[in-house]
Design an enzyme around this catalytic site. Structure first.
Site, PDB file in Angstrom:
ATOM      1  N   LYS A  92       0.845  -1.186   0.000  1.00 41.64           N
ATOM      2  CA  LYS A  92       0.000   0.000   0.000  1.00 41.64           C
ATOM      3  C   LYS A  92       0.881   1.236   0.000  1.00 41.64           C
ATOM      4  O   LYS A  92       1.754   1.381   0.861  1.00 41.64           O
ATOM      5  CB  LYS A  92      -0.859  -0.055   1.251  1.00 41.64           C
TER       6      LYS A  92
HETATM    7  P1  FBP Z   1      -6.834   7.111   4.506  1.00 43.68           P
HETATM    8  O1  FBP Z   1      -7.605   6.700   3.280  1.00 43.68           O
HETATM    9  O2  FBP Z   1      -7.704   7.690   5.565  1.00 43.68           O
HETATM   10  O3  FBP Z   1      -5.644   7.969   4.148  1.00 43.68           O
HETATM   11  O4  FBP Z   1      -6.293   5.773   5.140  1.00 43.68           O
HETATM   12  C1  FBP Z   1      -5.186   5.115   4.662  1.00 43.68           C
HETATM   13  C2  FBP Z   1      -4.106   5.088   5.698  1.00 43.68           C
HETATM   14  O5  FBP Z   1      -3.031   4.289   5.263  1.00 43.68           O
HETATM   15  C3  FBP Z   1      -4.510   4.576   7.062  1.00 43.68           C
HETATM   16  O6  FBP Z   1      -4.396   3.199   7.178  1.00 43.68           O
HETATM   17  C4  FBP Z   1      -3.580   5.329   7.942  1.00 43.68           C
HETATM   18  O7  FBP Z   1      -4.091   5.541   9.212  1.00 43.68           O
HETATM   19  C5  FBP Z   1      -3.457   6.625   7.248  1.00 43.68           C
HETATM   20  O8  FBP Z   1      -3.613   6.395   5.890  1.00 43.68           O
HETATM   21  C6  FBP Z   1      -2.142   7.292   7.513  1.00 43.68           C
HETATM   22  O9  FBP Z   1      -2.225   8.587   7.058  1.00 43.68           O
HETATM   23  P2  FBP Z   1      -1.063   9.617   7.296  1.00 43.68           P
HETATM   24  O10 FBP Z   1       0.094   9.111   6.516  1.00 43.68           O
HETATM   25  O11 FBP Z   1      -1.635  10.885   6.786  1.00 43.68           O
HETATM   26  O12 FBP Z   1      -0.788   9.636   8.765  1.00 43.68           O
END
Ligand code: FBP
Length: 305
Positions: free
Chosen positions: A204
């Site tokens: 991811k």
């Molecule tokens: P979102 O779609 O809300 O961005 O979620 C994906 C994610 O990978 C979550 O699993 C994780 O909490 C978040 O993004 C981390 O976001 P950031 O890098 O902004 O802290």
């Protein structure tokens, strides 16, 4: 099994039957089941960003049950969450949707320029709770990269022995990079490659921007004219960087934004050969009906041939 799913599974033929079965489950679940594409609901933001920042826009989201129901009703491929949330939902929703146990987490209460998540769950927890996969975040670019890479090496070995799928959230961050560099195309492609080399079955990353962070890389992008001007081109390059597309690479949603912006991003991810999306805040921060409608449109984009 259709040809596309057979082809995807063939890239993982070194894995044991338990892992292949769990990967198959994720690929066959929900409305995109059998297409080779996937949409996943990740809800670890309560831990990663704090509860109010995550759930105040739609307070129903304070309850972990809300999210698993949303993922099932929307016909998604899987739901990812930290240990506590999975413990709340695992029994009642056993078998209804593949679960990804987020096995390390980071909070924002001690902001270090070189972040490192804590290991917050184990392979044993994942098995006890009937999960199909473990999820693990690495921060390439943090001076603590060595510890994270070594932790996932050990946990991935254990997870694979137990027949689980390994999903790596590969998020460049830390003192080695500028803020802009965290999503630079060369850095995101590099992050996908690192995750693939660490043995991830699914990777991811964030959608990459046109910025190139590393001087040495810039020369190569220019010399070989690597196309990176549209998001679709950049997605294609990131997917190529994960074993020429032989690892499942999915793209995260990011902070909440307008519907059209979300859908345009998804169209480009699809056009660039991305395997799908893992969208949290853009779904669960909207009222349920609106979130279901948006997910329906996202799935429809991935469904098209
Ligand atoms: P979102 O779609 O809300 O961005 O979620 C994906 C994610 O990978 C979550 O699993 C994780 O909490 C978040 O993004 C981390 O976001 P950031 O890098 O902004 O802290």
């Amino acid at each position: 099994m259709n040809e596309r799913i057979k082809e995807i599974l063939s890239w993982y033929s070194g894995e044991n039957p338990g892992t292949l079965r769990n990967l198959y489950r994720i690929l066959m679940q929900g409305r995109l089941g059998g297409t080779g594409k996937m949409v996943i609901l990740p809800v670890d933001q309560g831990f990663e960003h704090g509860p109010a920042r995550s759930f105040a826009p739609n307070p129903a989201g304070y309850d972990p049950v809300y999210h698993v129901k949303l993922a099932i009703e929307a016909g998604l491929n899987a739901h990812a969450a930290p240990l506590g949330s999975i413990e709340v939902i695992a029994r009642e929703y056993a078998g209804q949707i593949p679960l990804i146990l987020k096995a390390n987490n980071h909070d924002v209460l001690n902001q270090s320029s070189d972040p490192i998540p804590a290991v917050t769950a184990s392979v044993e927890d994942a098995l006890r709770l009937g999960c199909s996969a473990i999820g693990f975040t690495i921060y390439p670019g943090s001076s603590n990269f060595k510890q994270m890479y070594e932790e996932i090496r050990a946990m991935a070995l254990e997870a694979k022995r137990a027949g689980l799928v390994v999903v790596i959230w590969s998020y460049p961050r830390g003192s080695g990079l500028s803020k802009k560099g965290e999503t630079a195309v060369d850095v995101v492609a590099y992050a996908a490659q690192i995750a693939a080399q660490l043995g991830a079955h699914m990777i991811k990353v964030k959608p990459p921007t046109e910025h190139i962070e590393l001087e040495e890389a810039k020369k190569v992008y220019e010399k070989y004219n690597i196309p990176i001007s549209t998001l679709a081109e950049r997605v294609r390059h990131v997917v190529q960087s994960a074993f020429d597309g032989k690892r499942i690479v999915i793209f995260s949603g990011g902070p909440a934004k307008g519907k059209e912006e979300v859908l345009e991003e998804i169209r480009q991810i699809k056009e660039g050969g991305g395997f799908g999306s893992i969208v949290g805040r853009n779904t669960f921060q909207r009222p349920k009906e609106e979130a279901l409608k948006l997910l329906d449109e996202i799935i429809s984009i991935y469904e098209k041939d």
